[in-house]
Design a protein around this motif. Structure first.
Motif, PDB file in Angstrom:
ATOM      1  N   SER A 121      18.549  -5.771  14.684  1.00  0.00           N
ATOM      2  CA  SER A 121      18.114  -7.388  14.809  1.00  0.00           C
ATOM      3  C   SER A 121      16.855  -7.500  14.032  1.00  0.00           C
ATOM      4  CB  SER A 121      18.247  -7.800  15.955  1.00  0.00           C
ATOM      5  OG  SER A 121      17.051  -7.420  16.777  1.00  0.00           O
ATOM      6  N   ARG A 122      16.294  -8.776  13.965  1.00  0.00           N
ATOM      7  CA  ARG A 122      15.119  -9.048  13.253  1.00  0.00           C
ATOM      8  C   ARG A 122      13.949  -8.866  14.547  1.00  0.00           C
ATOM      9  NH1 ARG A 122      16.728 -14.613  15.316  1.00  0.00           N
ATOM     10  NH2 ARG A 122      18.455 -14.869  13.766  1.00  0.00           N
ATOM     11  N   SER A 123      14.586  -8.710  15.712  1.00  0.00           N
ATOM     12  CA  SER A 123      13.520  -8.553  16.728  1.00  0.00           C
ATOM     13  C   SER A 123      13.271  -7.108  17.065  1.00  0.00           C
ATOM     14  CB  SER A 123      14.045  -9.332  18.017  1.00  0.00           C
ATOM     15  OG  SER A 123      15.312  -8.632  18.535  1.00  0.00           O
ATOM     16  N   GLN A 124      13.944  -6.088  16.459  1.00  0.00           N
ATOM     17  CA  GLN A 124      13.680  -4.736  16.625  1.00  0.00           C
ATOM     18  C   GLN A 124      12.262  -4.497  16.086  1.00  0.00           C
ATOM     19  OE1 GLN A 124      15.030  -2.292  18.032  1.00  0.00           O
ATOM     20  NE2 GLN A 124      15.663  -0.659  16.618  1.00  0.00           N
ATOM     21  N   GLU A 125      11.541  -3.740  16.911  1.00  0.00           N
ATOM     22  CA  GLU A 125      10.185  -3.124  16.403  1.00  0.00           C
ATOM     23  C   GLU A 125      10.267  -2.241  15.071  1.00  0.00           C
ATOM     24  OE1 GLU A 125       7.936  -1.167  19.420  1.00  0.00           O
ATOM     25  OE2 GLU A 125       8.279  -2.767  21.122  1.00  0.00           O
ATOM     26  N   ILE A 126       9.366  -2.619  14.111  1.00  0.00           N
ATOM     27  CA  ILE A 126       9.587  -2.177  13.082  1.00  0.00           C
ATOM     28  C   ILE A 126       9.355  -0.643  12.980  1.00  0.00           C
ATOM     29  CG2 ILE A 126       7.186  -2.500  12.216  1.00  0.00           C
ATOM     30  CD1 ILE A 126       8.305  -3.230   9.526  1.00  0.00           C
ATOM     31  N   ARG A 127       8.474   0.002  13.898  1.00  0.00           N
ATOM     32  CA  ARG A 127       8.261   1.468  13.970  1.00  0.00           C
ATOM     33  C   ARG A 127       9.300   2.300  14.210  1.00  0.00           C
ATOM     34  NH1 ARG A 127       8.282   3.551  19.026  1.00  0.00           N
ATOM     35  NH2 ARG A 127       8.356   1.733  20.982  1.00  0.00           N
TER      36      ARG A 127
ATOM     37  N   PRO B 178       0.832  -1.341   0.075  1.00  0.00           N
ATOM     38  CA  PRO B 178       0.077   0.163  -0.017  1.00  0.00           C
ATOM     39  C   PRO B 178       0.790   1.308   0.007  1.00  0.00           C
ATOM     40  CG  PRO B 178       0.076  -0.942   2.094  1.00  0.00           C
ATOM     41  CD  PRO B 178       0.865  -2.054   1.404  1.00  0.00           C
ATOM     42  N   GLU B 179       0.128   2.355  -0.556  1.00  0.00           N
ATOM     43  CA  GLU B 179       0.782   3.720  -0.464  1.00  0.00           C
ATOM     44  C   GLU B 179       1.147   3.990   0.829  1.00  0.00           C
ATOM     45  OE1 GLU B 179       0.039   8.251  -2.134  1.00  0.00           O
ATOM     46  OE2 GLU B 179      -1.711   6.747  -1.741  1.00  0.00           O
ATOM     47  N   ASP B 180       0.275   3.886   1.700  1.00  0.00           N
ATOM     48  CA  ASP B 180       0.350   4.445   3.187  1.00  0.00           C
ATOM     49  C   ASP B 180       0.967   3.373   4.137  1.00  0.00           C
ATOM     50  OD1 ASP B 180       0.177   5.579   5.765  1.00  0.00           O
ATOM     51  OD2 ASP B 180      -1.771   6.324   5.447  1.00  0.00           O
ATOM     52  N   ARG B 181       2.238   3.241   4.059  1.00  0.00           N
ATOM     53  CA  ARG B 181       2.873   2.192   4.790  1.00  0.00           C
ATOM     54  C   ARG B 181       2.759   1.994   6.557  1.00  0.00           C
ATOM     55  NH1 ARG B 181       7.495   4.508   2.739  1.00  0.00           N
ATOM     56  NH2 ARG B 181       8.283   6.244   4.105  1.00  0.00           N
ATOM     57  N   LYS B 182       2.377   3.345   7.038  1.00  0.00           N
ATOM     58  CA  LYS B 182       2.110   3.518   8.345  1.00  0.00           C
ATOM     59  C   LYS B 182       0.768   3.026   8.713  1.00  0.00           C
ATOM     60  CE  LYS B 182       2.175   7.160  12.061  1.00  0.00           C
ATOM     61  NZ  LYS B 182       2.414   8.528  12.256  1.00  0.00           N
ATOM     62  N   GLU B 183      -0.138   3.317   8.271  1.00  0.00           N
ATOM     63  CA  GLU B 183      -1.512   2.964   8.638  1.00  0.00           C
ATOM     64  C   GLU B 183      -2.093   1.820   7.766  1.00  0.00           C
ATOM     65  OE1 GLU B 183      -3.678   4.944  10.244  1.00  0.00           O
ATOM     66  OE2 GLU B 183      -2.211   6.617  10.708  1.00  0.00           O
ATOM     67  N   GLU B 184      -1.506   1.371   6.651  1.00  0.00           N
ATOM     68  CA  GLU B 184      -2.122   0.164   6.072  1.00  0.00           C
ATOM     69  C   GLU B 184      -1.001  -0.988   5.931  1.00  0.00           C
ATOM     70  OE1 GLU B 184      -3.326   1.864   2.313  1.00  0.00           O
ATOM     71  OE2 GLU B 184      -5.293   2.760   3.401  1.00  0.00           O
ATOM     72  N   GLY B 185       0.560  -0.684   6.200  1.00  0.00           N
ATOM     73  CA  GLY B 185       1.423  -1.695   5.790  1.00  0.00           C
ATOM     74  C   GLY B 185       1.930  -2.268   7.096  1.00  0.00           C
ATOM     75  N   ILE B 186       2.428  -1.570   7.881  1.00  0.00           N
ATOM     76  CA  ILE B 186       3.408  -2.146   8.937  1.00  0.00           C
ATOM     77  C   ILE B 186       2.405  -2.314   9.973  1.00  0.00           C
ATOM     78  CG2 ILE B 186       5.351  -1.333   8.353  1.00  0.00           C
ATOM     79  CD1 ILE B 186       5.089   0.708  10.574  1.00  0.00           C
ATOM     80  N   VAL B 187       2.840  -3.285  11.019  1.00  0.00           N
ATOM     81  CA  VAL B 187       2.080  -3.440  12.449  1.00  0.00           C
ATOM     82  C   VAL B 187       3.377  -2.879  13.395  1.00  0.00           C
ATOM     83  CG1 VAL B 187       0.997  -5.063  13.901  1.00  0.00           C
ATOM     84  CG2 VAL B 187       0.870  -5.480  11.735  1.00  0.00           C
ATOM     85  N   GLY B 188       3.048  -1.592  13.616  1.00  0.00           N
ATOM     86  CA  GLY B 188       4.042  -0.746  14.343  1.00  0.00           C
ATOM     87  C   GLY B 188       4.828  -1.357  15.566  1.00  0.00           C
TER      88      GLY B 188
ATOM     89  N   GLY C 117      11.928   4.045   4.823  1.00  0.00           N
ATOM     90  CA  GLY C 117      12.519   3.236   3.634  1.00  0.00           C
ATOM     91  C   GLY C 117      12.805   1.715   4.327  1.00  0.00           C
ATOM     92  N   ASN C 118      13.168   1.589   5.019  1.00  0.00           N
ATOM     93  CA  ASN C 118      13.211   0.259   5.526  1.00  0.00           C
ATOM     94  C   ASN C 118      12.129  -0.489   6.198  1.00  0.00           C
ATOM     95  OD1 ASN C 118      16.337  -0.287   5.551  1.00  0.00           O
ATOM     96  ND2 ASN C 118      16.662   1.639   6.895  1.00  0.00           N
ATOM     97  N   GLN C 119      11.118   0.360   6.608  1.00  0.00           N
ATOM     98  CA  GLN C 119       9.701  -0.296   6.680  1.00  0.00           C
ATOM     99  C   GLN C 119       9.413  -0.724   5.430  1.00  0.00           C
ATOM    100  OE1 GLN C 119       7.504   2.794   8.764  1.00  0.00           O
ATOM    101  NE2 GLN C 119       8.835   2.694  10.628  1.00  0.00           N
ATOM    102  N   GLN C 120       9.475   0.083   4.574  1.00  0.00           N
ATOM    103  CA  GLN C 120       9.054  -0.362   3.076  1.00  0.00           C
ATOM    104  C   GLN C 120       9.589  -1.641   2.401  1.00  0.00           C
ATOM    105  OE1 GLN C 120       6.404   1.011   1.533  1.00  0.00           O
ATOM    106  NE2 GLN C 120       6.760   1.909  -0.223  1.00  0.00           N
ATOM    107  N   LYS C 121      10.969  -1.775   2.722  1.00  0.00           N
ATOM    108  CA  LYS C 121      11.510  -2.907   2.400  1.00  0.00           C
ATOM    109  C   LYS C 121      11.167  -4.178   2.902  1.00  0.00           C
ATOM    110  CE  LYS C 121      16.083  -1.021   1.074  1.00  0.00           C
ATOM    111  NZ  LYS C 121      17.503  -0.972   1.391  1.00  0.00           N
ATOM    112  N   ALA C 122      10.601  -3.905   4.424  1.00  0.00           N
ATOM    113  CA  ALA C 122      10.063  -5.198   4.907  1.00  0.00           C
ATOM    114  C   ALA C 122       8.820  -5.424   4.715  1.00  0.00           C
ATOM    115  CB  ALA C 122      10.004  -4.670   6.606  1.00  0.00           C
TER     116      ALA C 122
END
Length: 505
Positions: free
Chosen positions: A389-395, A334-344, A400-405
């Motif tokens: 690390s992989r255990s870091q909270e994505i927020r 999605p365009e809006d990664r914060k609202e519709e993409g990641i689980v922060g 850009g790194n959130q987008q890659k995830a």
């Protein structure tokens, strides 16, 4: 025009990572100082320190020669600082007027004067040239409109220092020109401005000076951008040679993999049709509000469809909905990664594995931790996701790194046939864009059909095999990679009334 804002040896340490390491540079009154660097280089962290969201581990901030100590956003605002963050800061269920007046409501004898607040906000929006109802809820506005509201909020504070982090990433050409005029006006008013953007044309259009960050450190500062070419600036940012960020690669195309016939819904009132072949990258271009994102959400099943058919490999999909789409190999970034993409609040690993997990459960109920760890590590390495690390909270990662995830989440799917990417490189640096394009070409070579929605015309021209152009909710034409150019695509995307007005003027 003298130095007004100084950063002296600013460092910021987080658990497991040093986000900033001894950064120093100055910004002058009446000038725009650009900040360049890859995602995760530390630019946004520095702005959060300036805005009082983070306290530096060491170093000093001087404003007008006086040392400042910001422990909250209110401290920063009181010192005359306004920050427009890349990830917008707003209250979605409050109105535009309430968001803009938050913290300084107009009152009399202890009572809020709503009519006076509405009138003030309306006049400010009109002064900016923005057509937004001040009574509308932020949740109901487009991302571009929310961005303009955020910009208006900063200007209403009459700050002396204004920092903008990727302010045009969601704006149309018209809105971008409005912003540019505002920046020029702020320079004339002797404001000190910091401008972060991955769009080099914007940096050269607006900025007087520039500092380049890499891995939390300052690489170089240029007192004048006339001293440096775009090519050199890119190389300083990424630390390696990139001759052509698009590096278009043609490939043989297979039969039609996705066919959309007469698609209609509440947000797409007119029937729309298009198709994508195996191994083809189809770019969708149009001005903000053209209906591109709305169409893609219908295709994916995120919005309800009133009419139309979807065919995958010549077979009509009977069930419409997100789960059915994913099960059949149609996925959506999605365009809006914060609202519709990641689980922060979840980790990088969980965000990457949350879809593919359904294939890998032990005895149908238990998560296979080892397999999920291996999957996360594989894509962190493949897409060069910067995380401790992989255990870091994505927020806590850069945008850009959130987008890659998010992209990794869908690349992990074993049955991927079509991937819809809505503004896949919004707010992403040049090096990361190059890497994402390489992933897209590799997917296409393996026969995946790719739909890319983008507001960046050079990106659409540089990556797409075929470009579909939308205008005012309609598909108005398409053009091949070989035949496409900026003038031709823009002429198709502009409403006829706008073209006529341009000719008359």
């Amino acid at each position: 025009m003298g130095t007004y804002l100084q950063f002296l040896s600013i460092s910021k340490q987080f658990p497991g990572v040093k986000a900033l390491d001894g950064v120093s540079f100055d910004a002058a009154e009446g000038q725009v100082h650009g900040l360049m660097g890859e995602n995760g280089a530390g630019k946004s962290t520095l702005l959060k320190i300036l805005g009082g969201q983070y306290v530096p581990s060491s170093g000093q901030i001087l404003i007008g020669g006086k040392e400042q100590h910001f422990h909250s956003a209110s401290d920063s605002i009181a010192a005359g600082v306004a920050i427009i963050h890349q990830e917008l800061q707003y209250v979605p269920d409050m109105s535009v007027a309430d968001n803009l007046m938050l913290g300084h409501f107009i009152s009399k004898f202890g009572y809020l004067r709503e009519s006076a607040a509405l009138e003030l906000v309306r006049s400010e929006l009109e002064r900016m040239g923005v057509d937004i109802d001040p009574r509308a809820k932020l949740r109901d506005l487009s991302i571009a409109q929310r961005q303009m509201v955020e910009i208006c909020k900063a200007l209403m504070r009459d700050a002396k220092i204004i920092a903008l982090d990727e302010p045009t990433s969601s704006l149309s050409n018209r809105e971008t020109e409005i912003l540019f005029r505002m920046v020029d006006d702020l320079k004339r008013k002797n404001k000190a401005l910091i401008y972060i953007s991955h769009r080099l044309d914007e940096i050269y259009r607006l900025c007087d000076s520039c500092t380049v960050f890499r891995d939390g450190r300052k690489v170089v500062s240029y007192p004048s951008l006339s001293q440096v070419s775009q090519h050199e600036l890119i190389n300083q940012m990424v630390g390696r040679e990139i001759a052509d960020i698009y590096d278009y690669q043609s490939r043989p195309l297979g039969p039609v993999v996705l066919k959309v016939e007469n698609m209609q819904g509440k947000s797409v009132p007119q029937p729309l049709s298009f198709e994508v072949r195996q191994g083809e990258i189809v770019g969708f271009f149009g001005l903000v509000g053209a209906g591109r994102s709305e169409l893609m959400k219908l295709v994916y099943g995120a919005d309800s469809m009133d009419a139309g058919k979807i065919f995958l490999d010549d077979q009509e999909l009977r069930g419409i909905g997100i789960q059915n789409s994913i099960a059949n190999g149609i996925v959506f970034c999605p365009e809006d990664r914060k609202e519709e993409g990641i689980v922060g609040g979840r980790s990088v690993s969980e965000n990457i594995n949350m879809s593919v997990r359904r294939h890998d459960r032990k005895f149908r109920f238990f998560v296979d931790d080892k397999k999920e760890a291996a999957t996360a590590d594989r894509f962190i390495k493949l897409l060069k996701i910067k995380t401790p690390s992989r255990s870091q909270e994505i927020r806590l990662l850069s945008g850009g790194n959130q987008q890659k995830a998010i992209l990794s989440r869908w690349l992990a799917e074993p049955n991927l046939k079509v991937i819809i990417m809505d503004e896949p490189t919004r707010g992403i640096d040049v090096g990361a864009k190059h890497e994402i394009y390489a992933v897209m070409y590799e997917l296409a070579r393996k026969g995946c059909g790719i739909v890319m929605v983008s507001s960046e015309l050079p990106e659409v021209l540089g990556v797409s095999d075929r470009i579909v152009v939308m205008c005012q909710g309609q598909i108005v034409g398409e053009v091949s990679h070989e035949a496409a150019n900026e003038n031709k695509v823009l002429a198709m995307a502009l409403p006829k009334s706008a073209i006529a007005s341009t000719i008359e003027n």
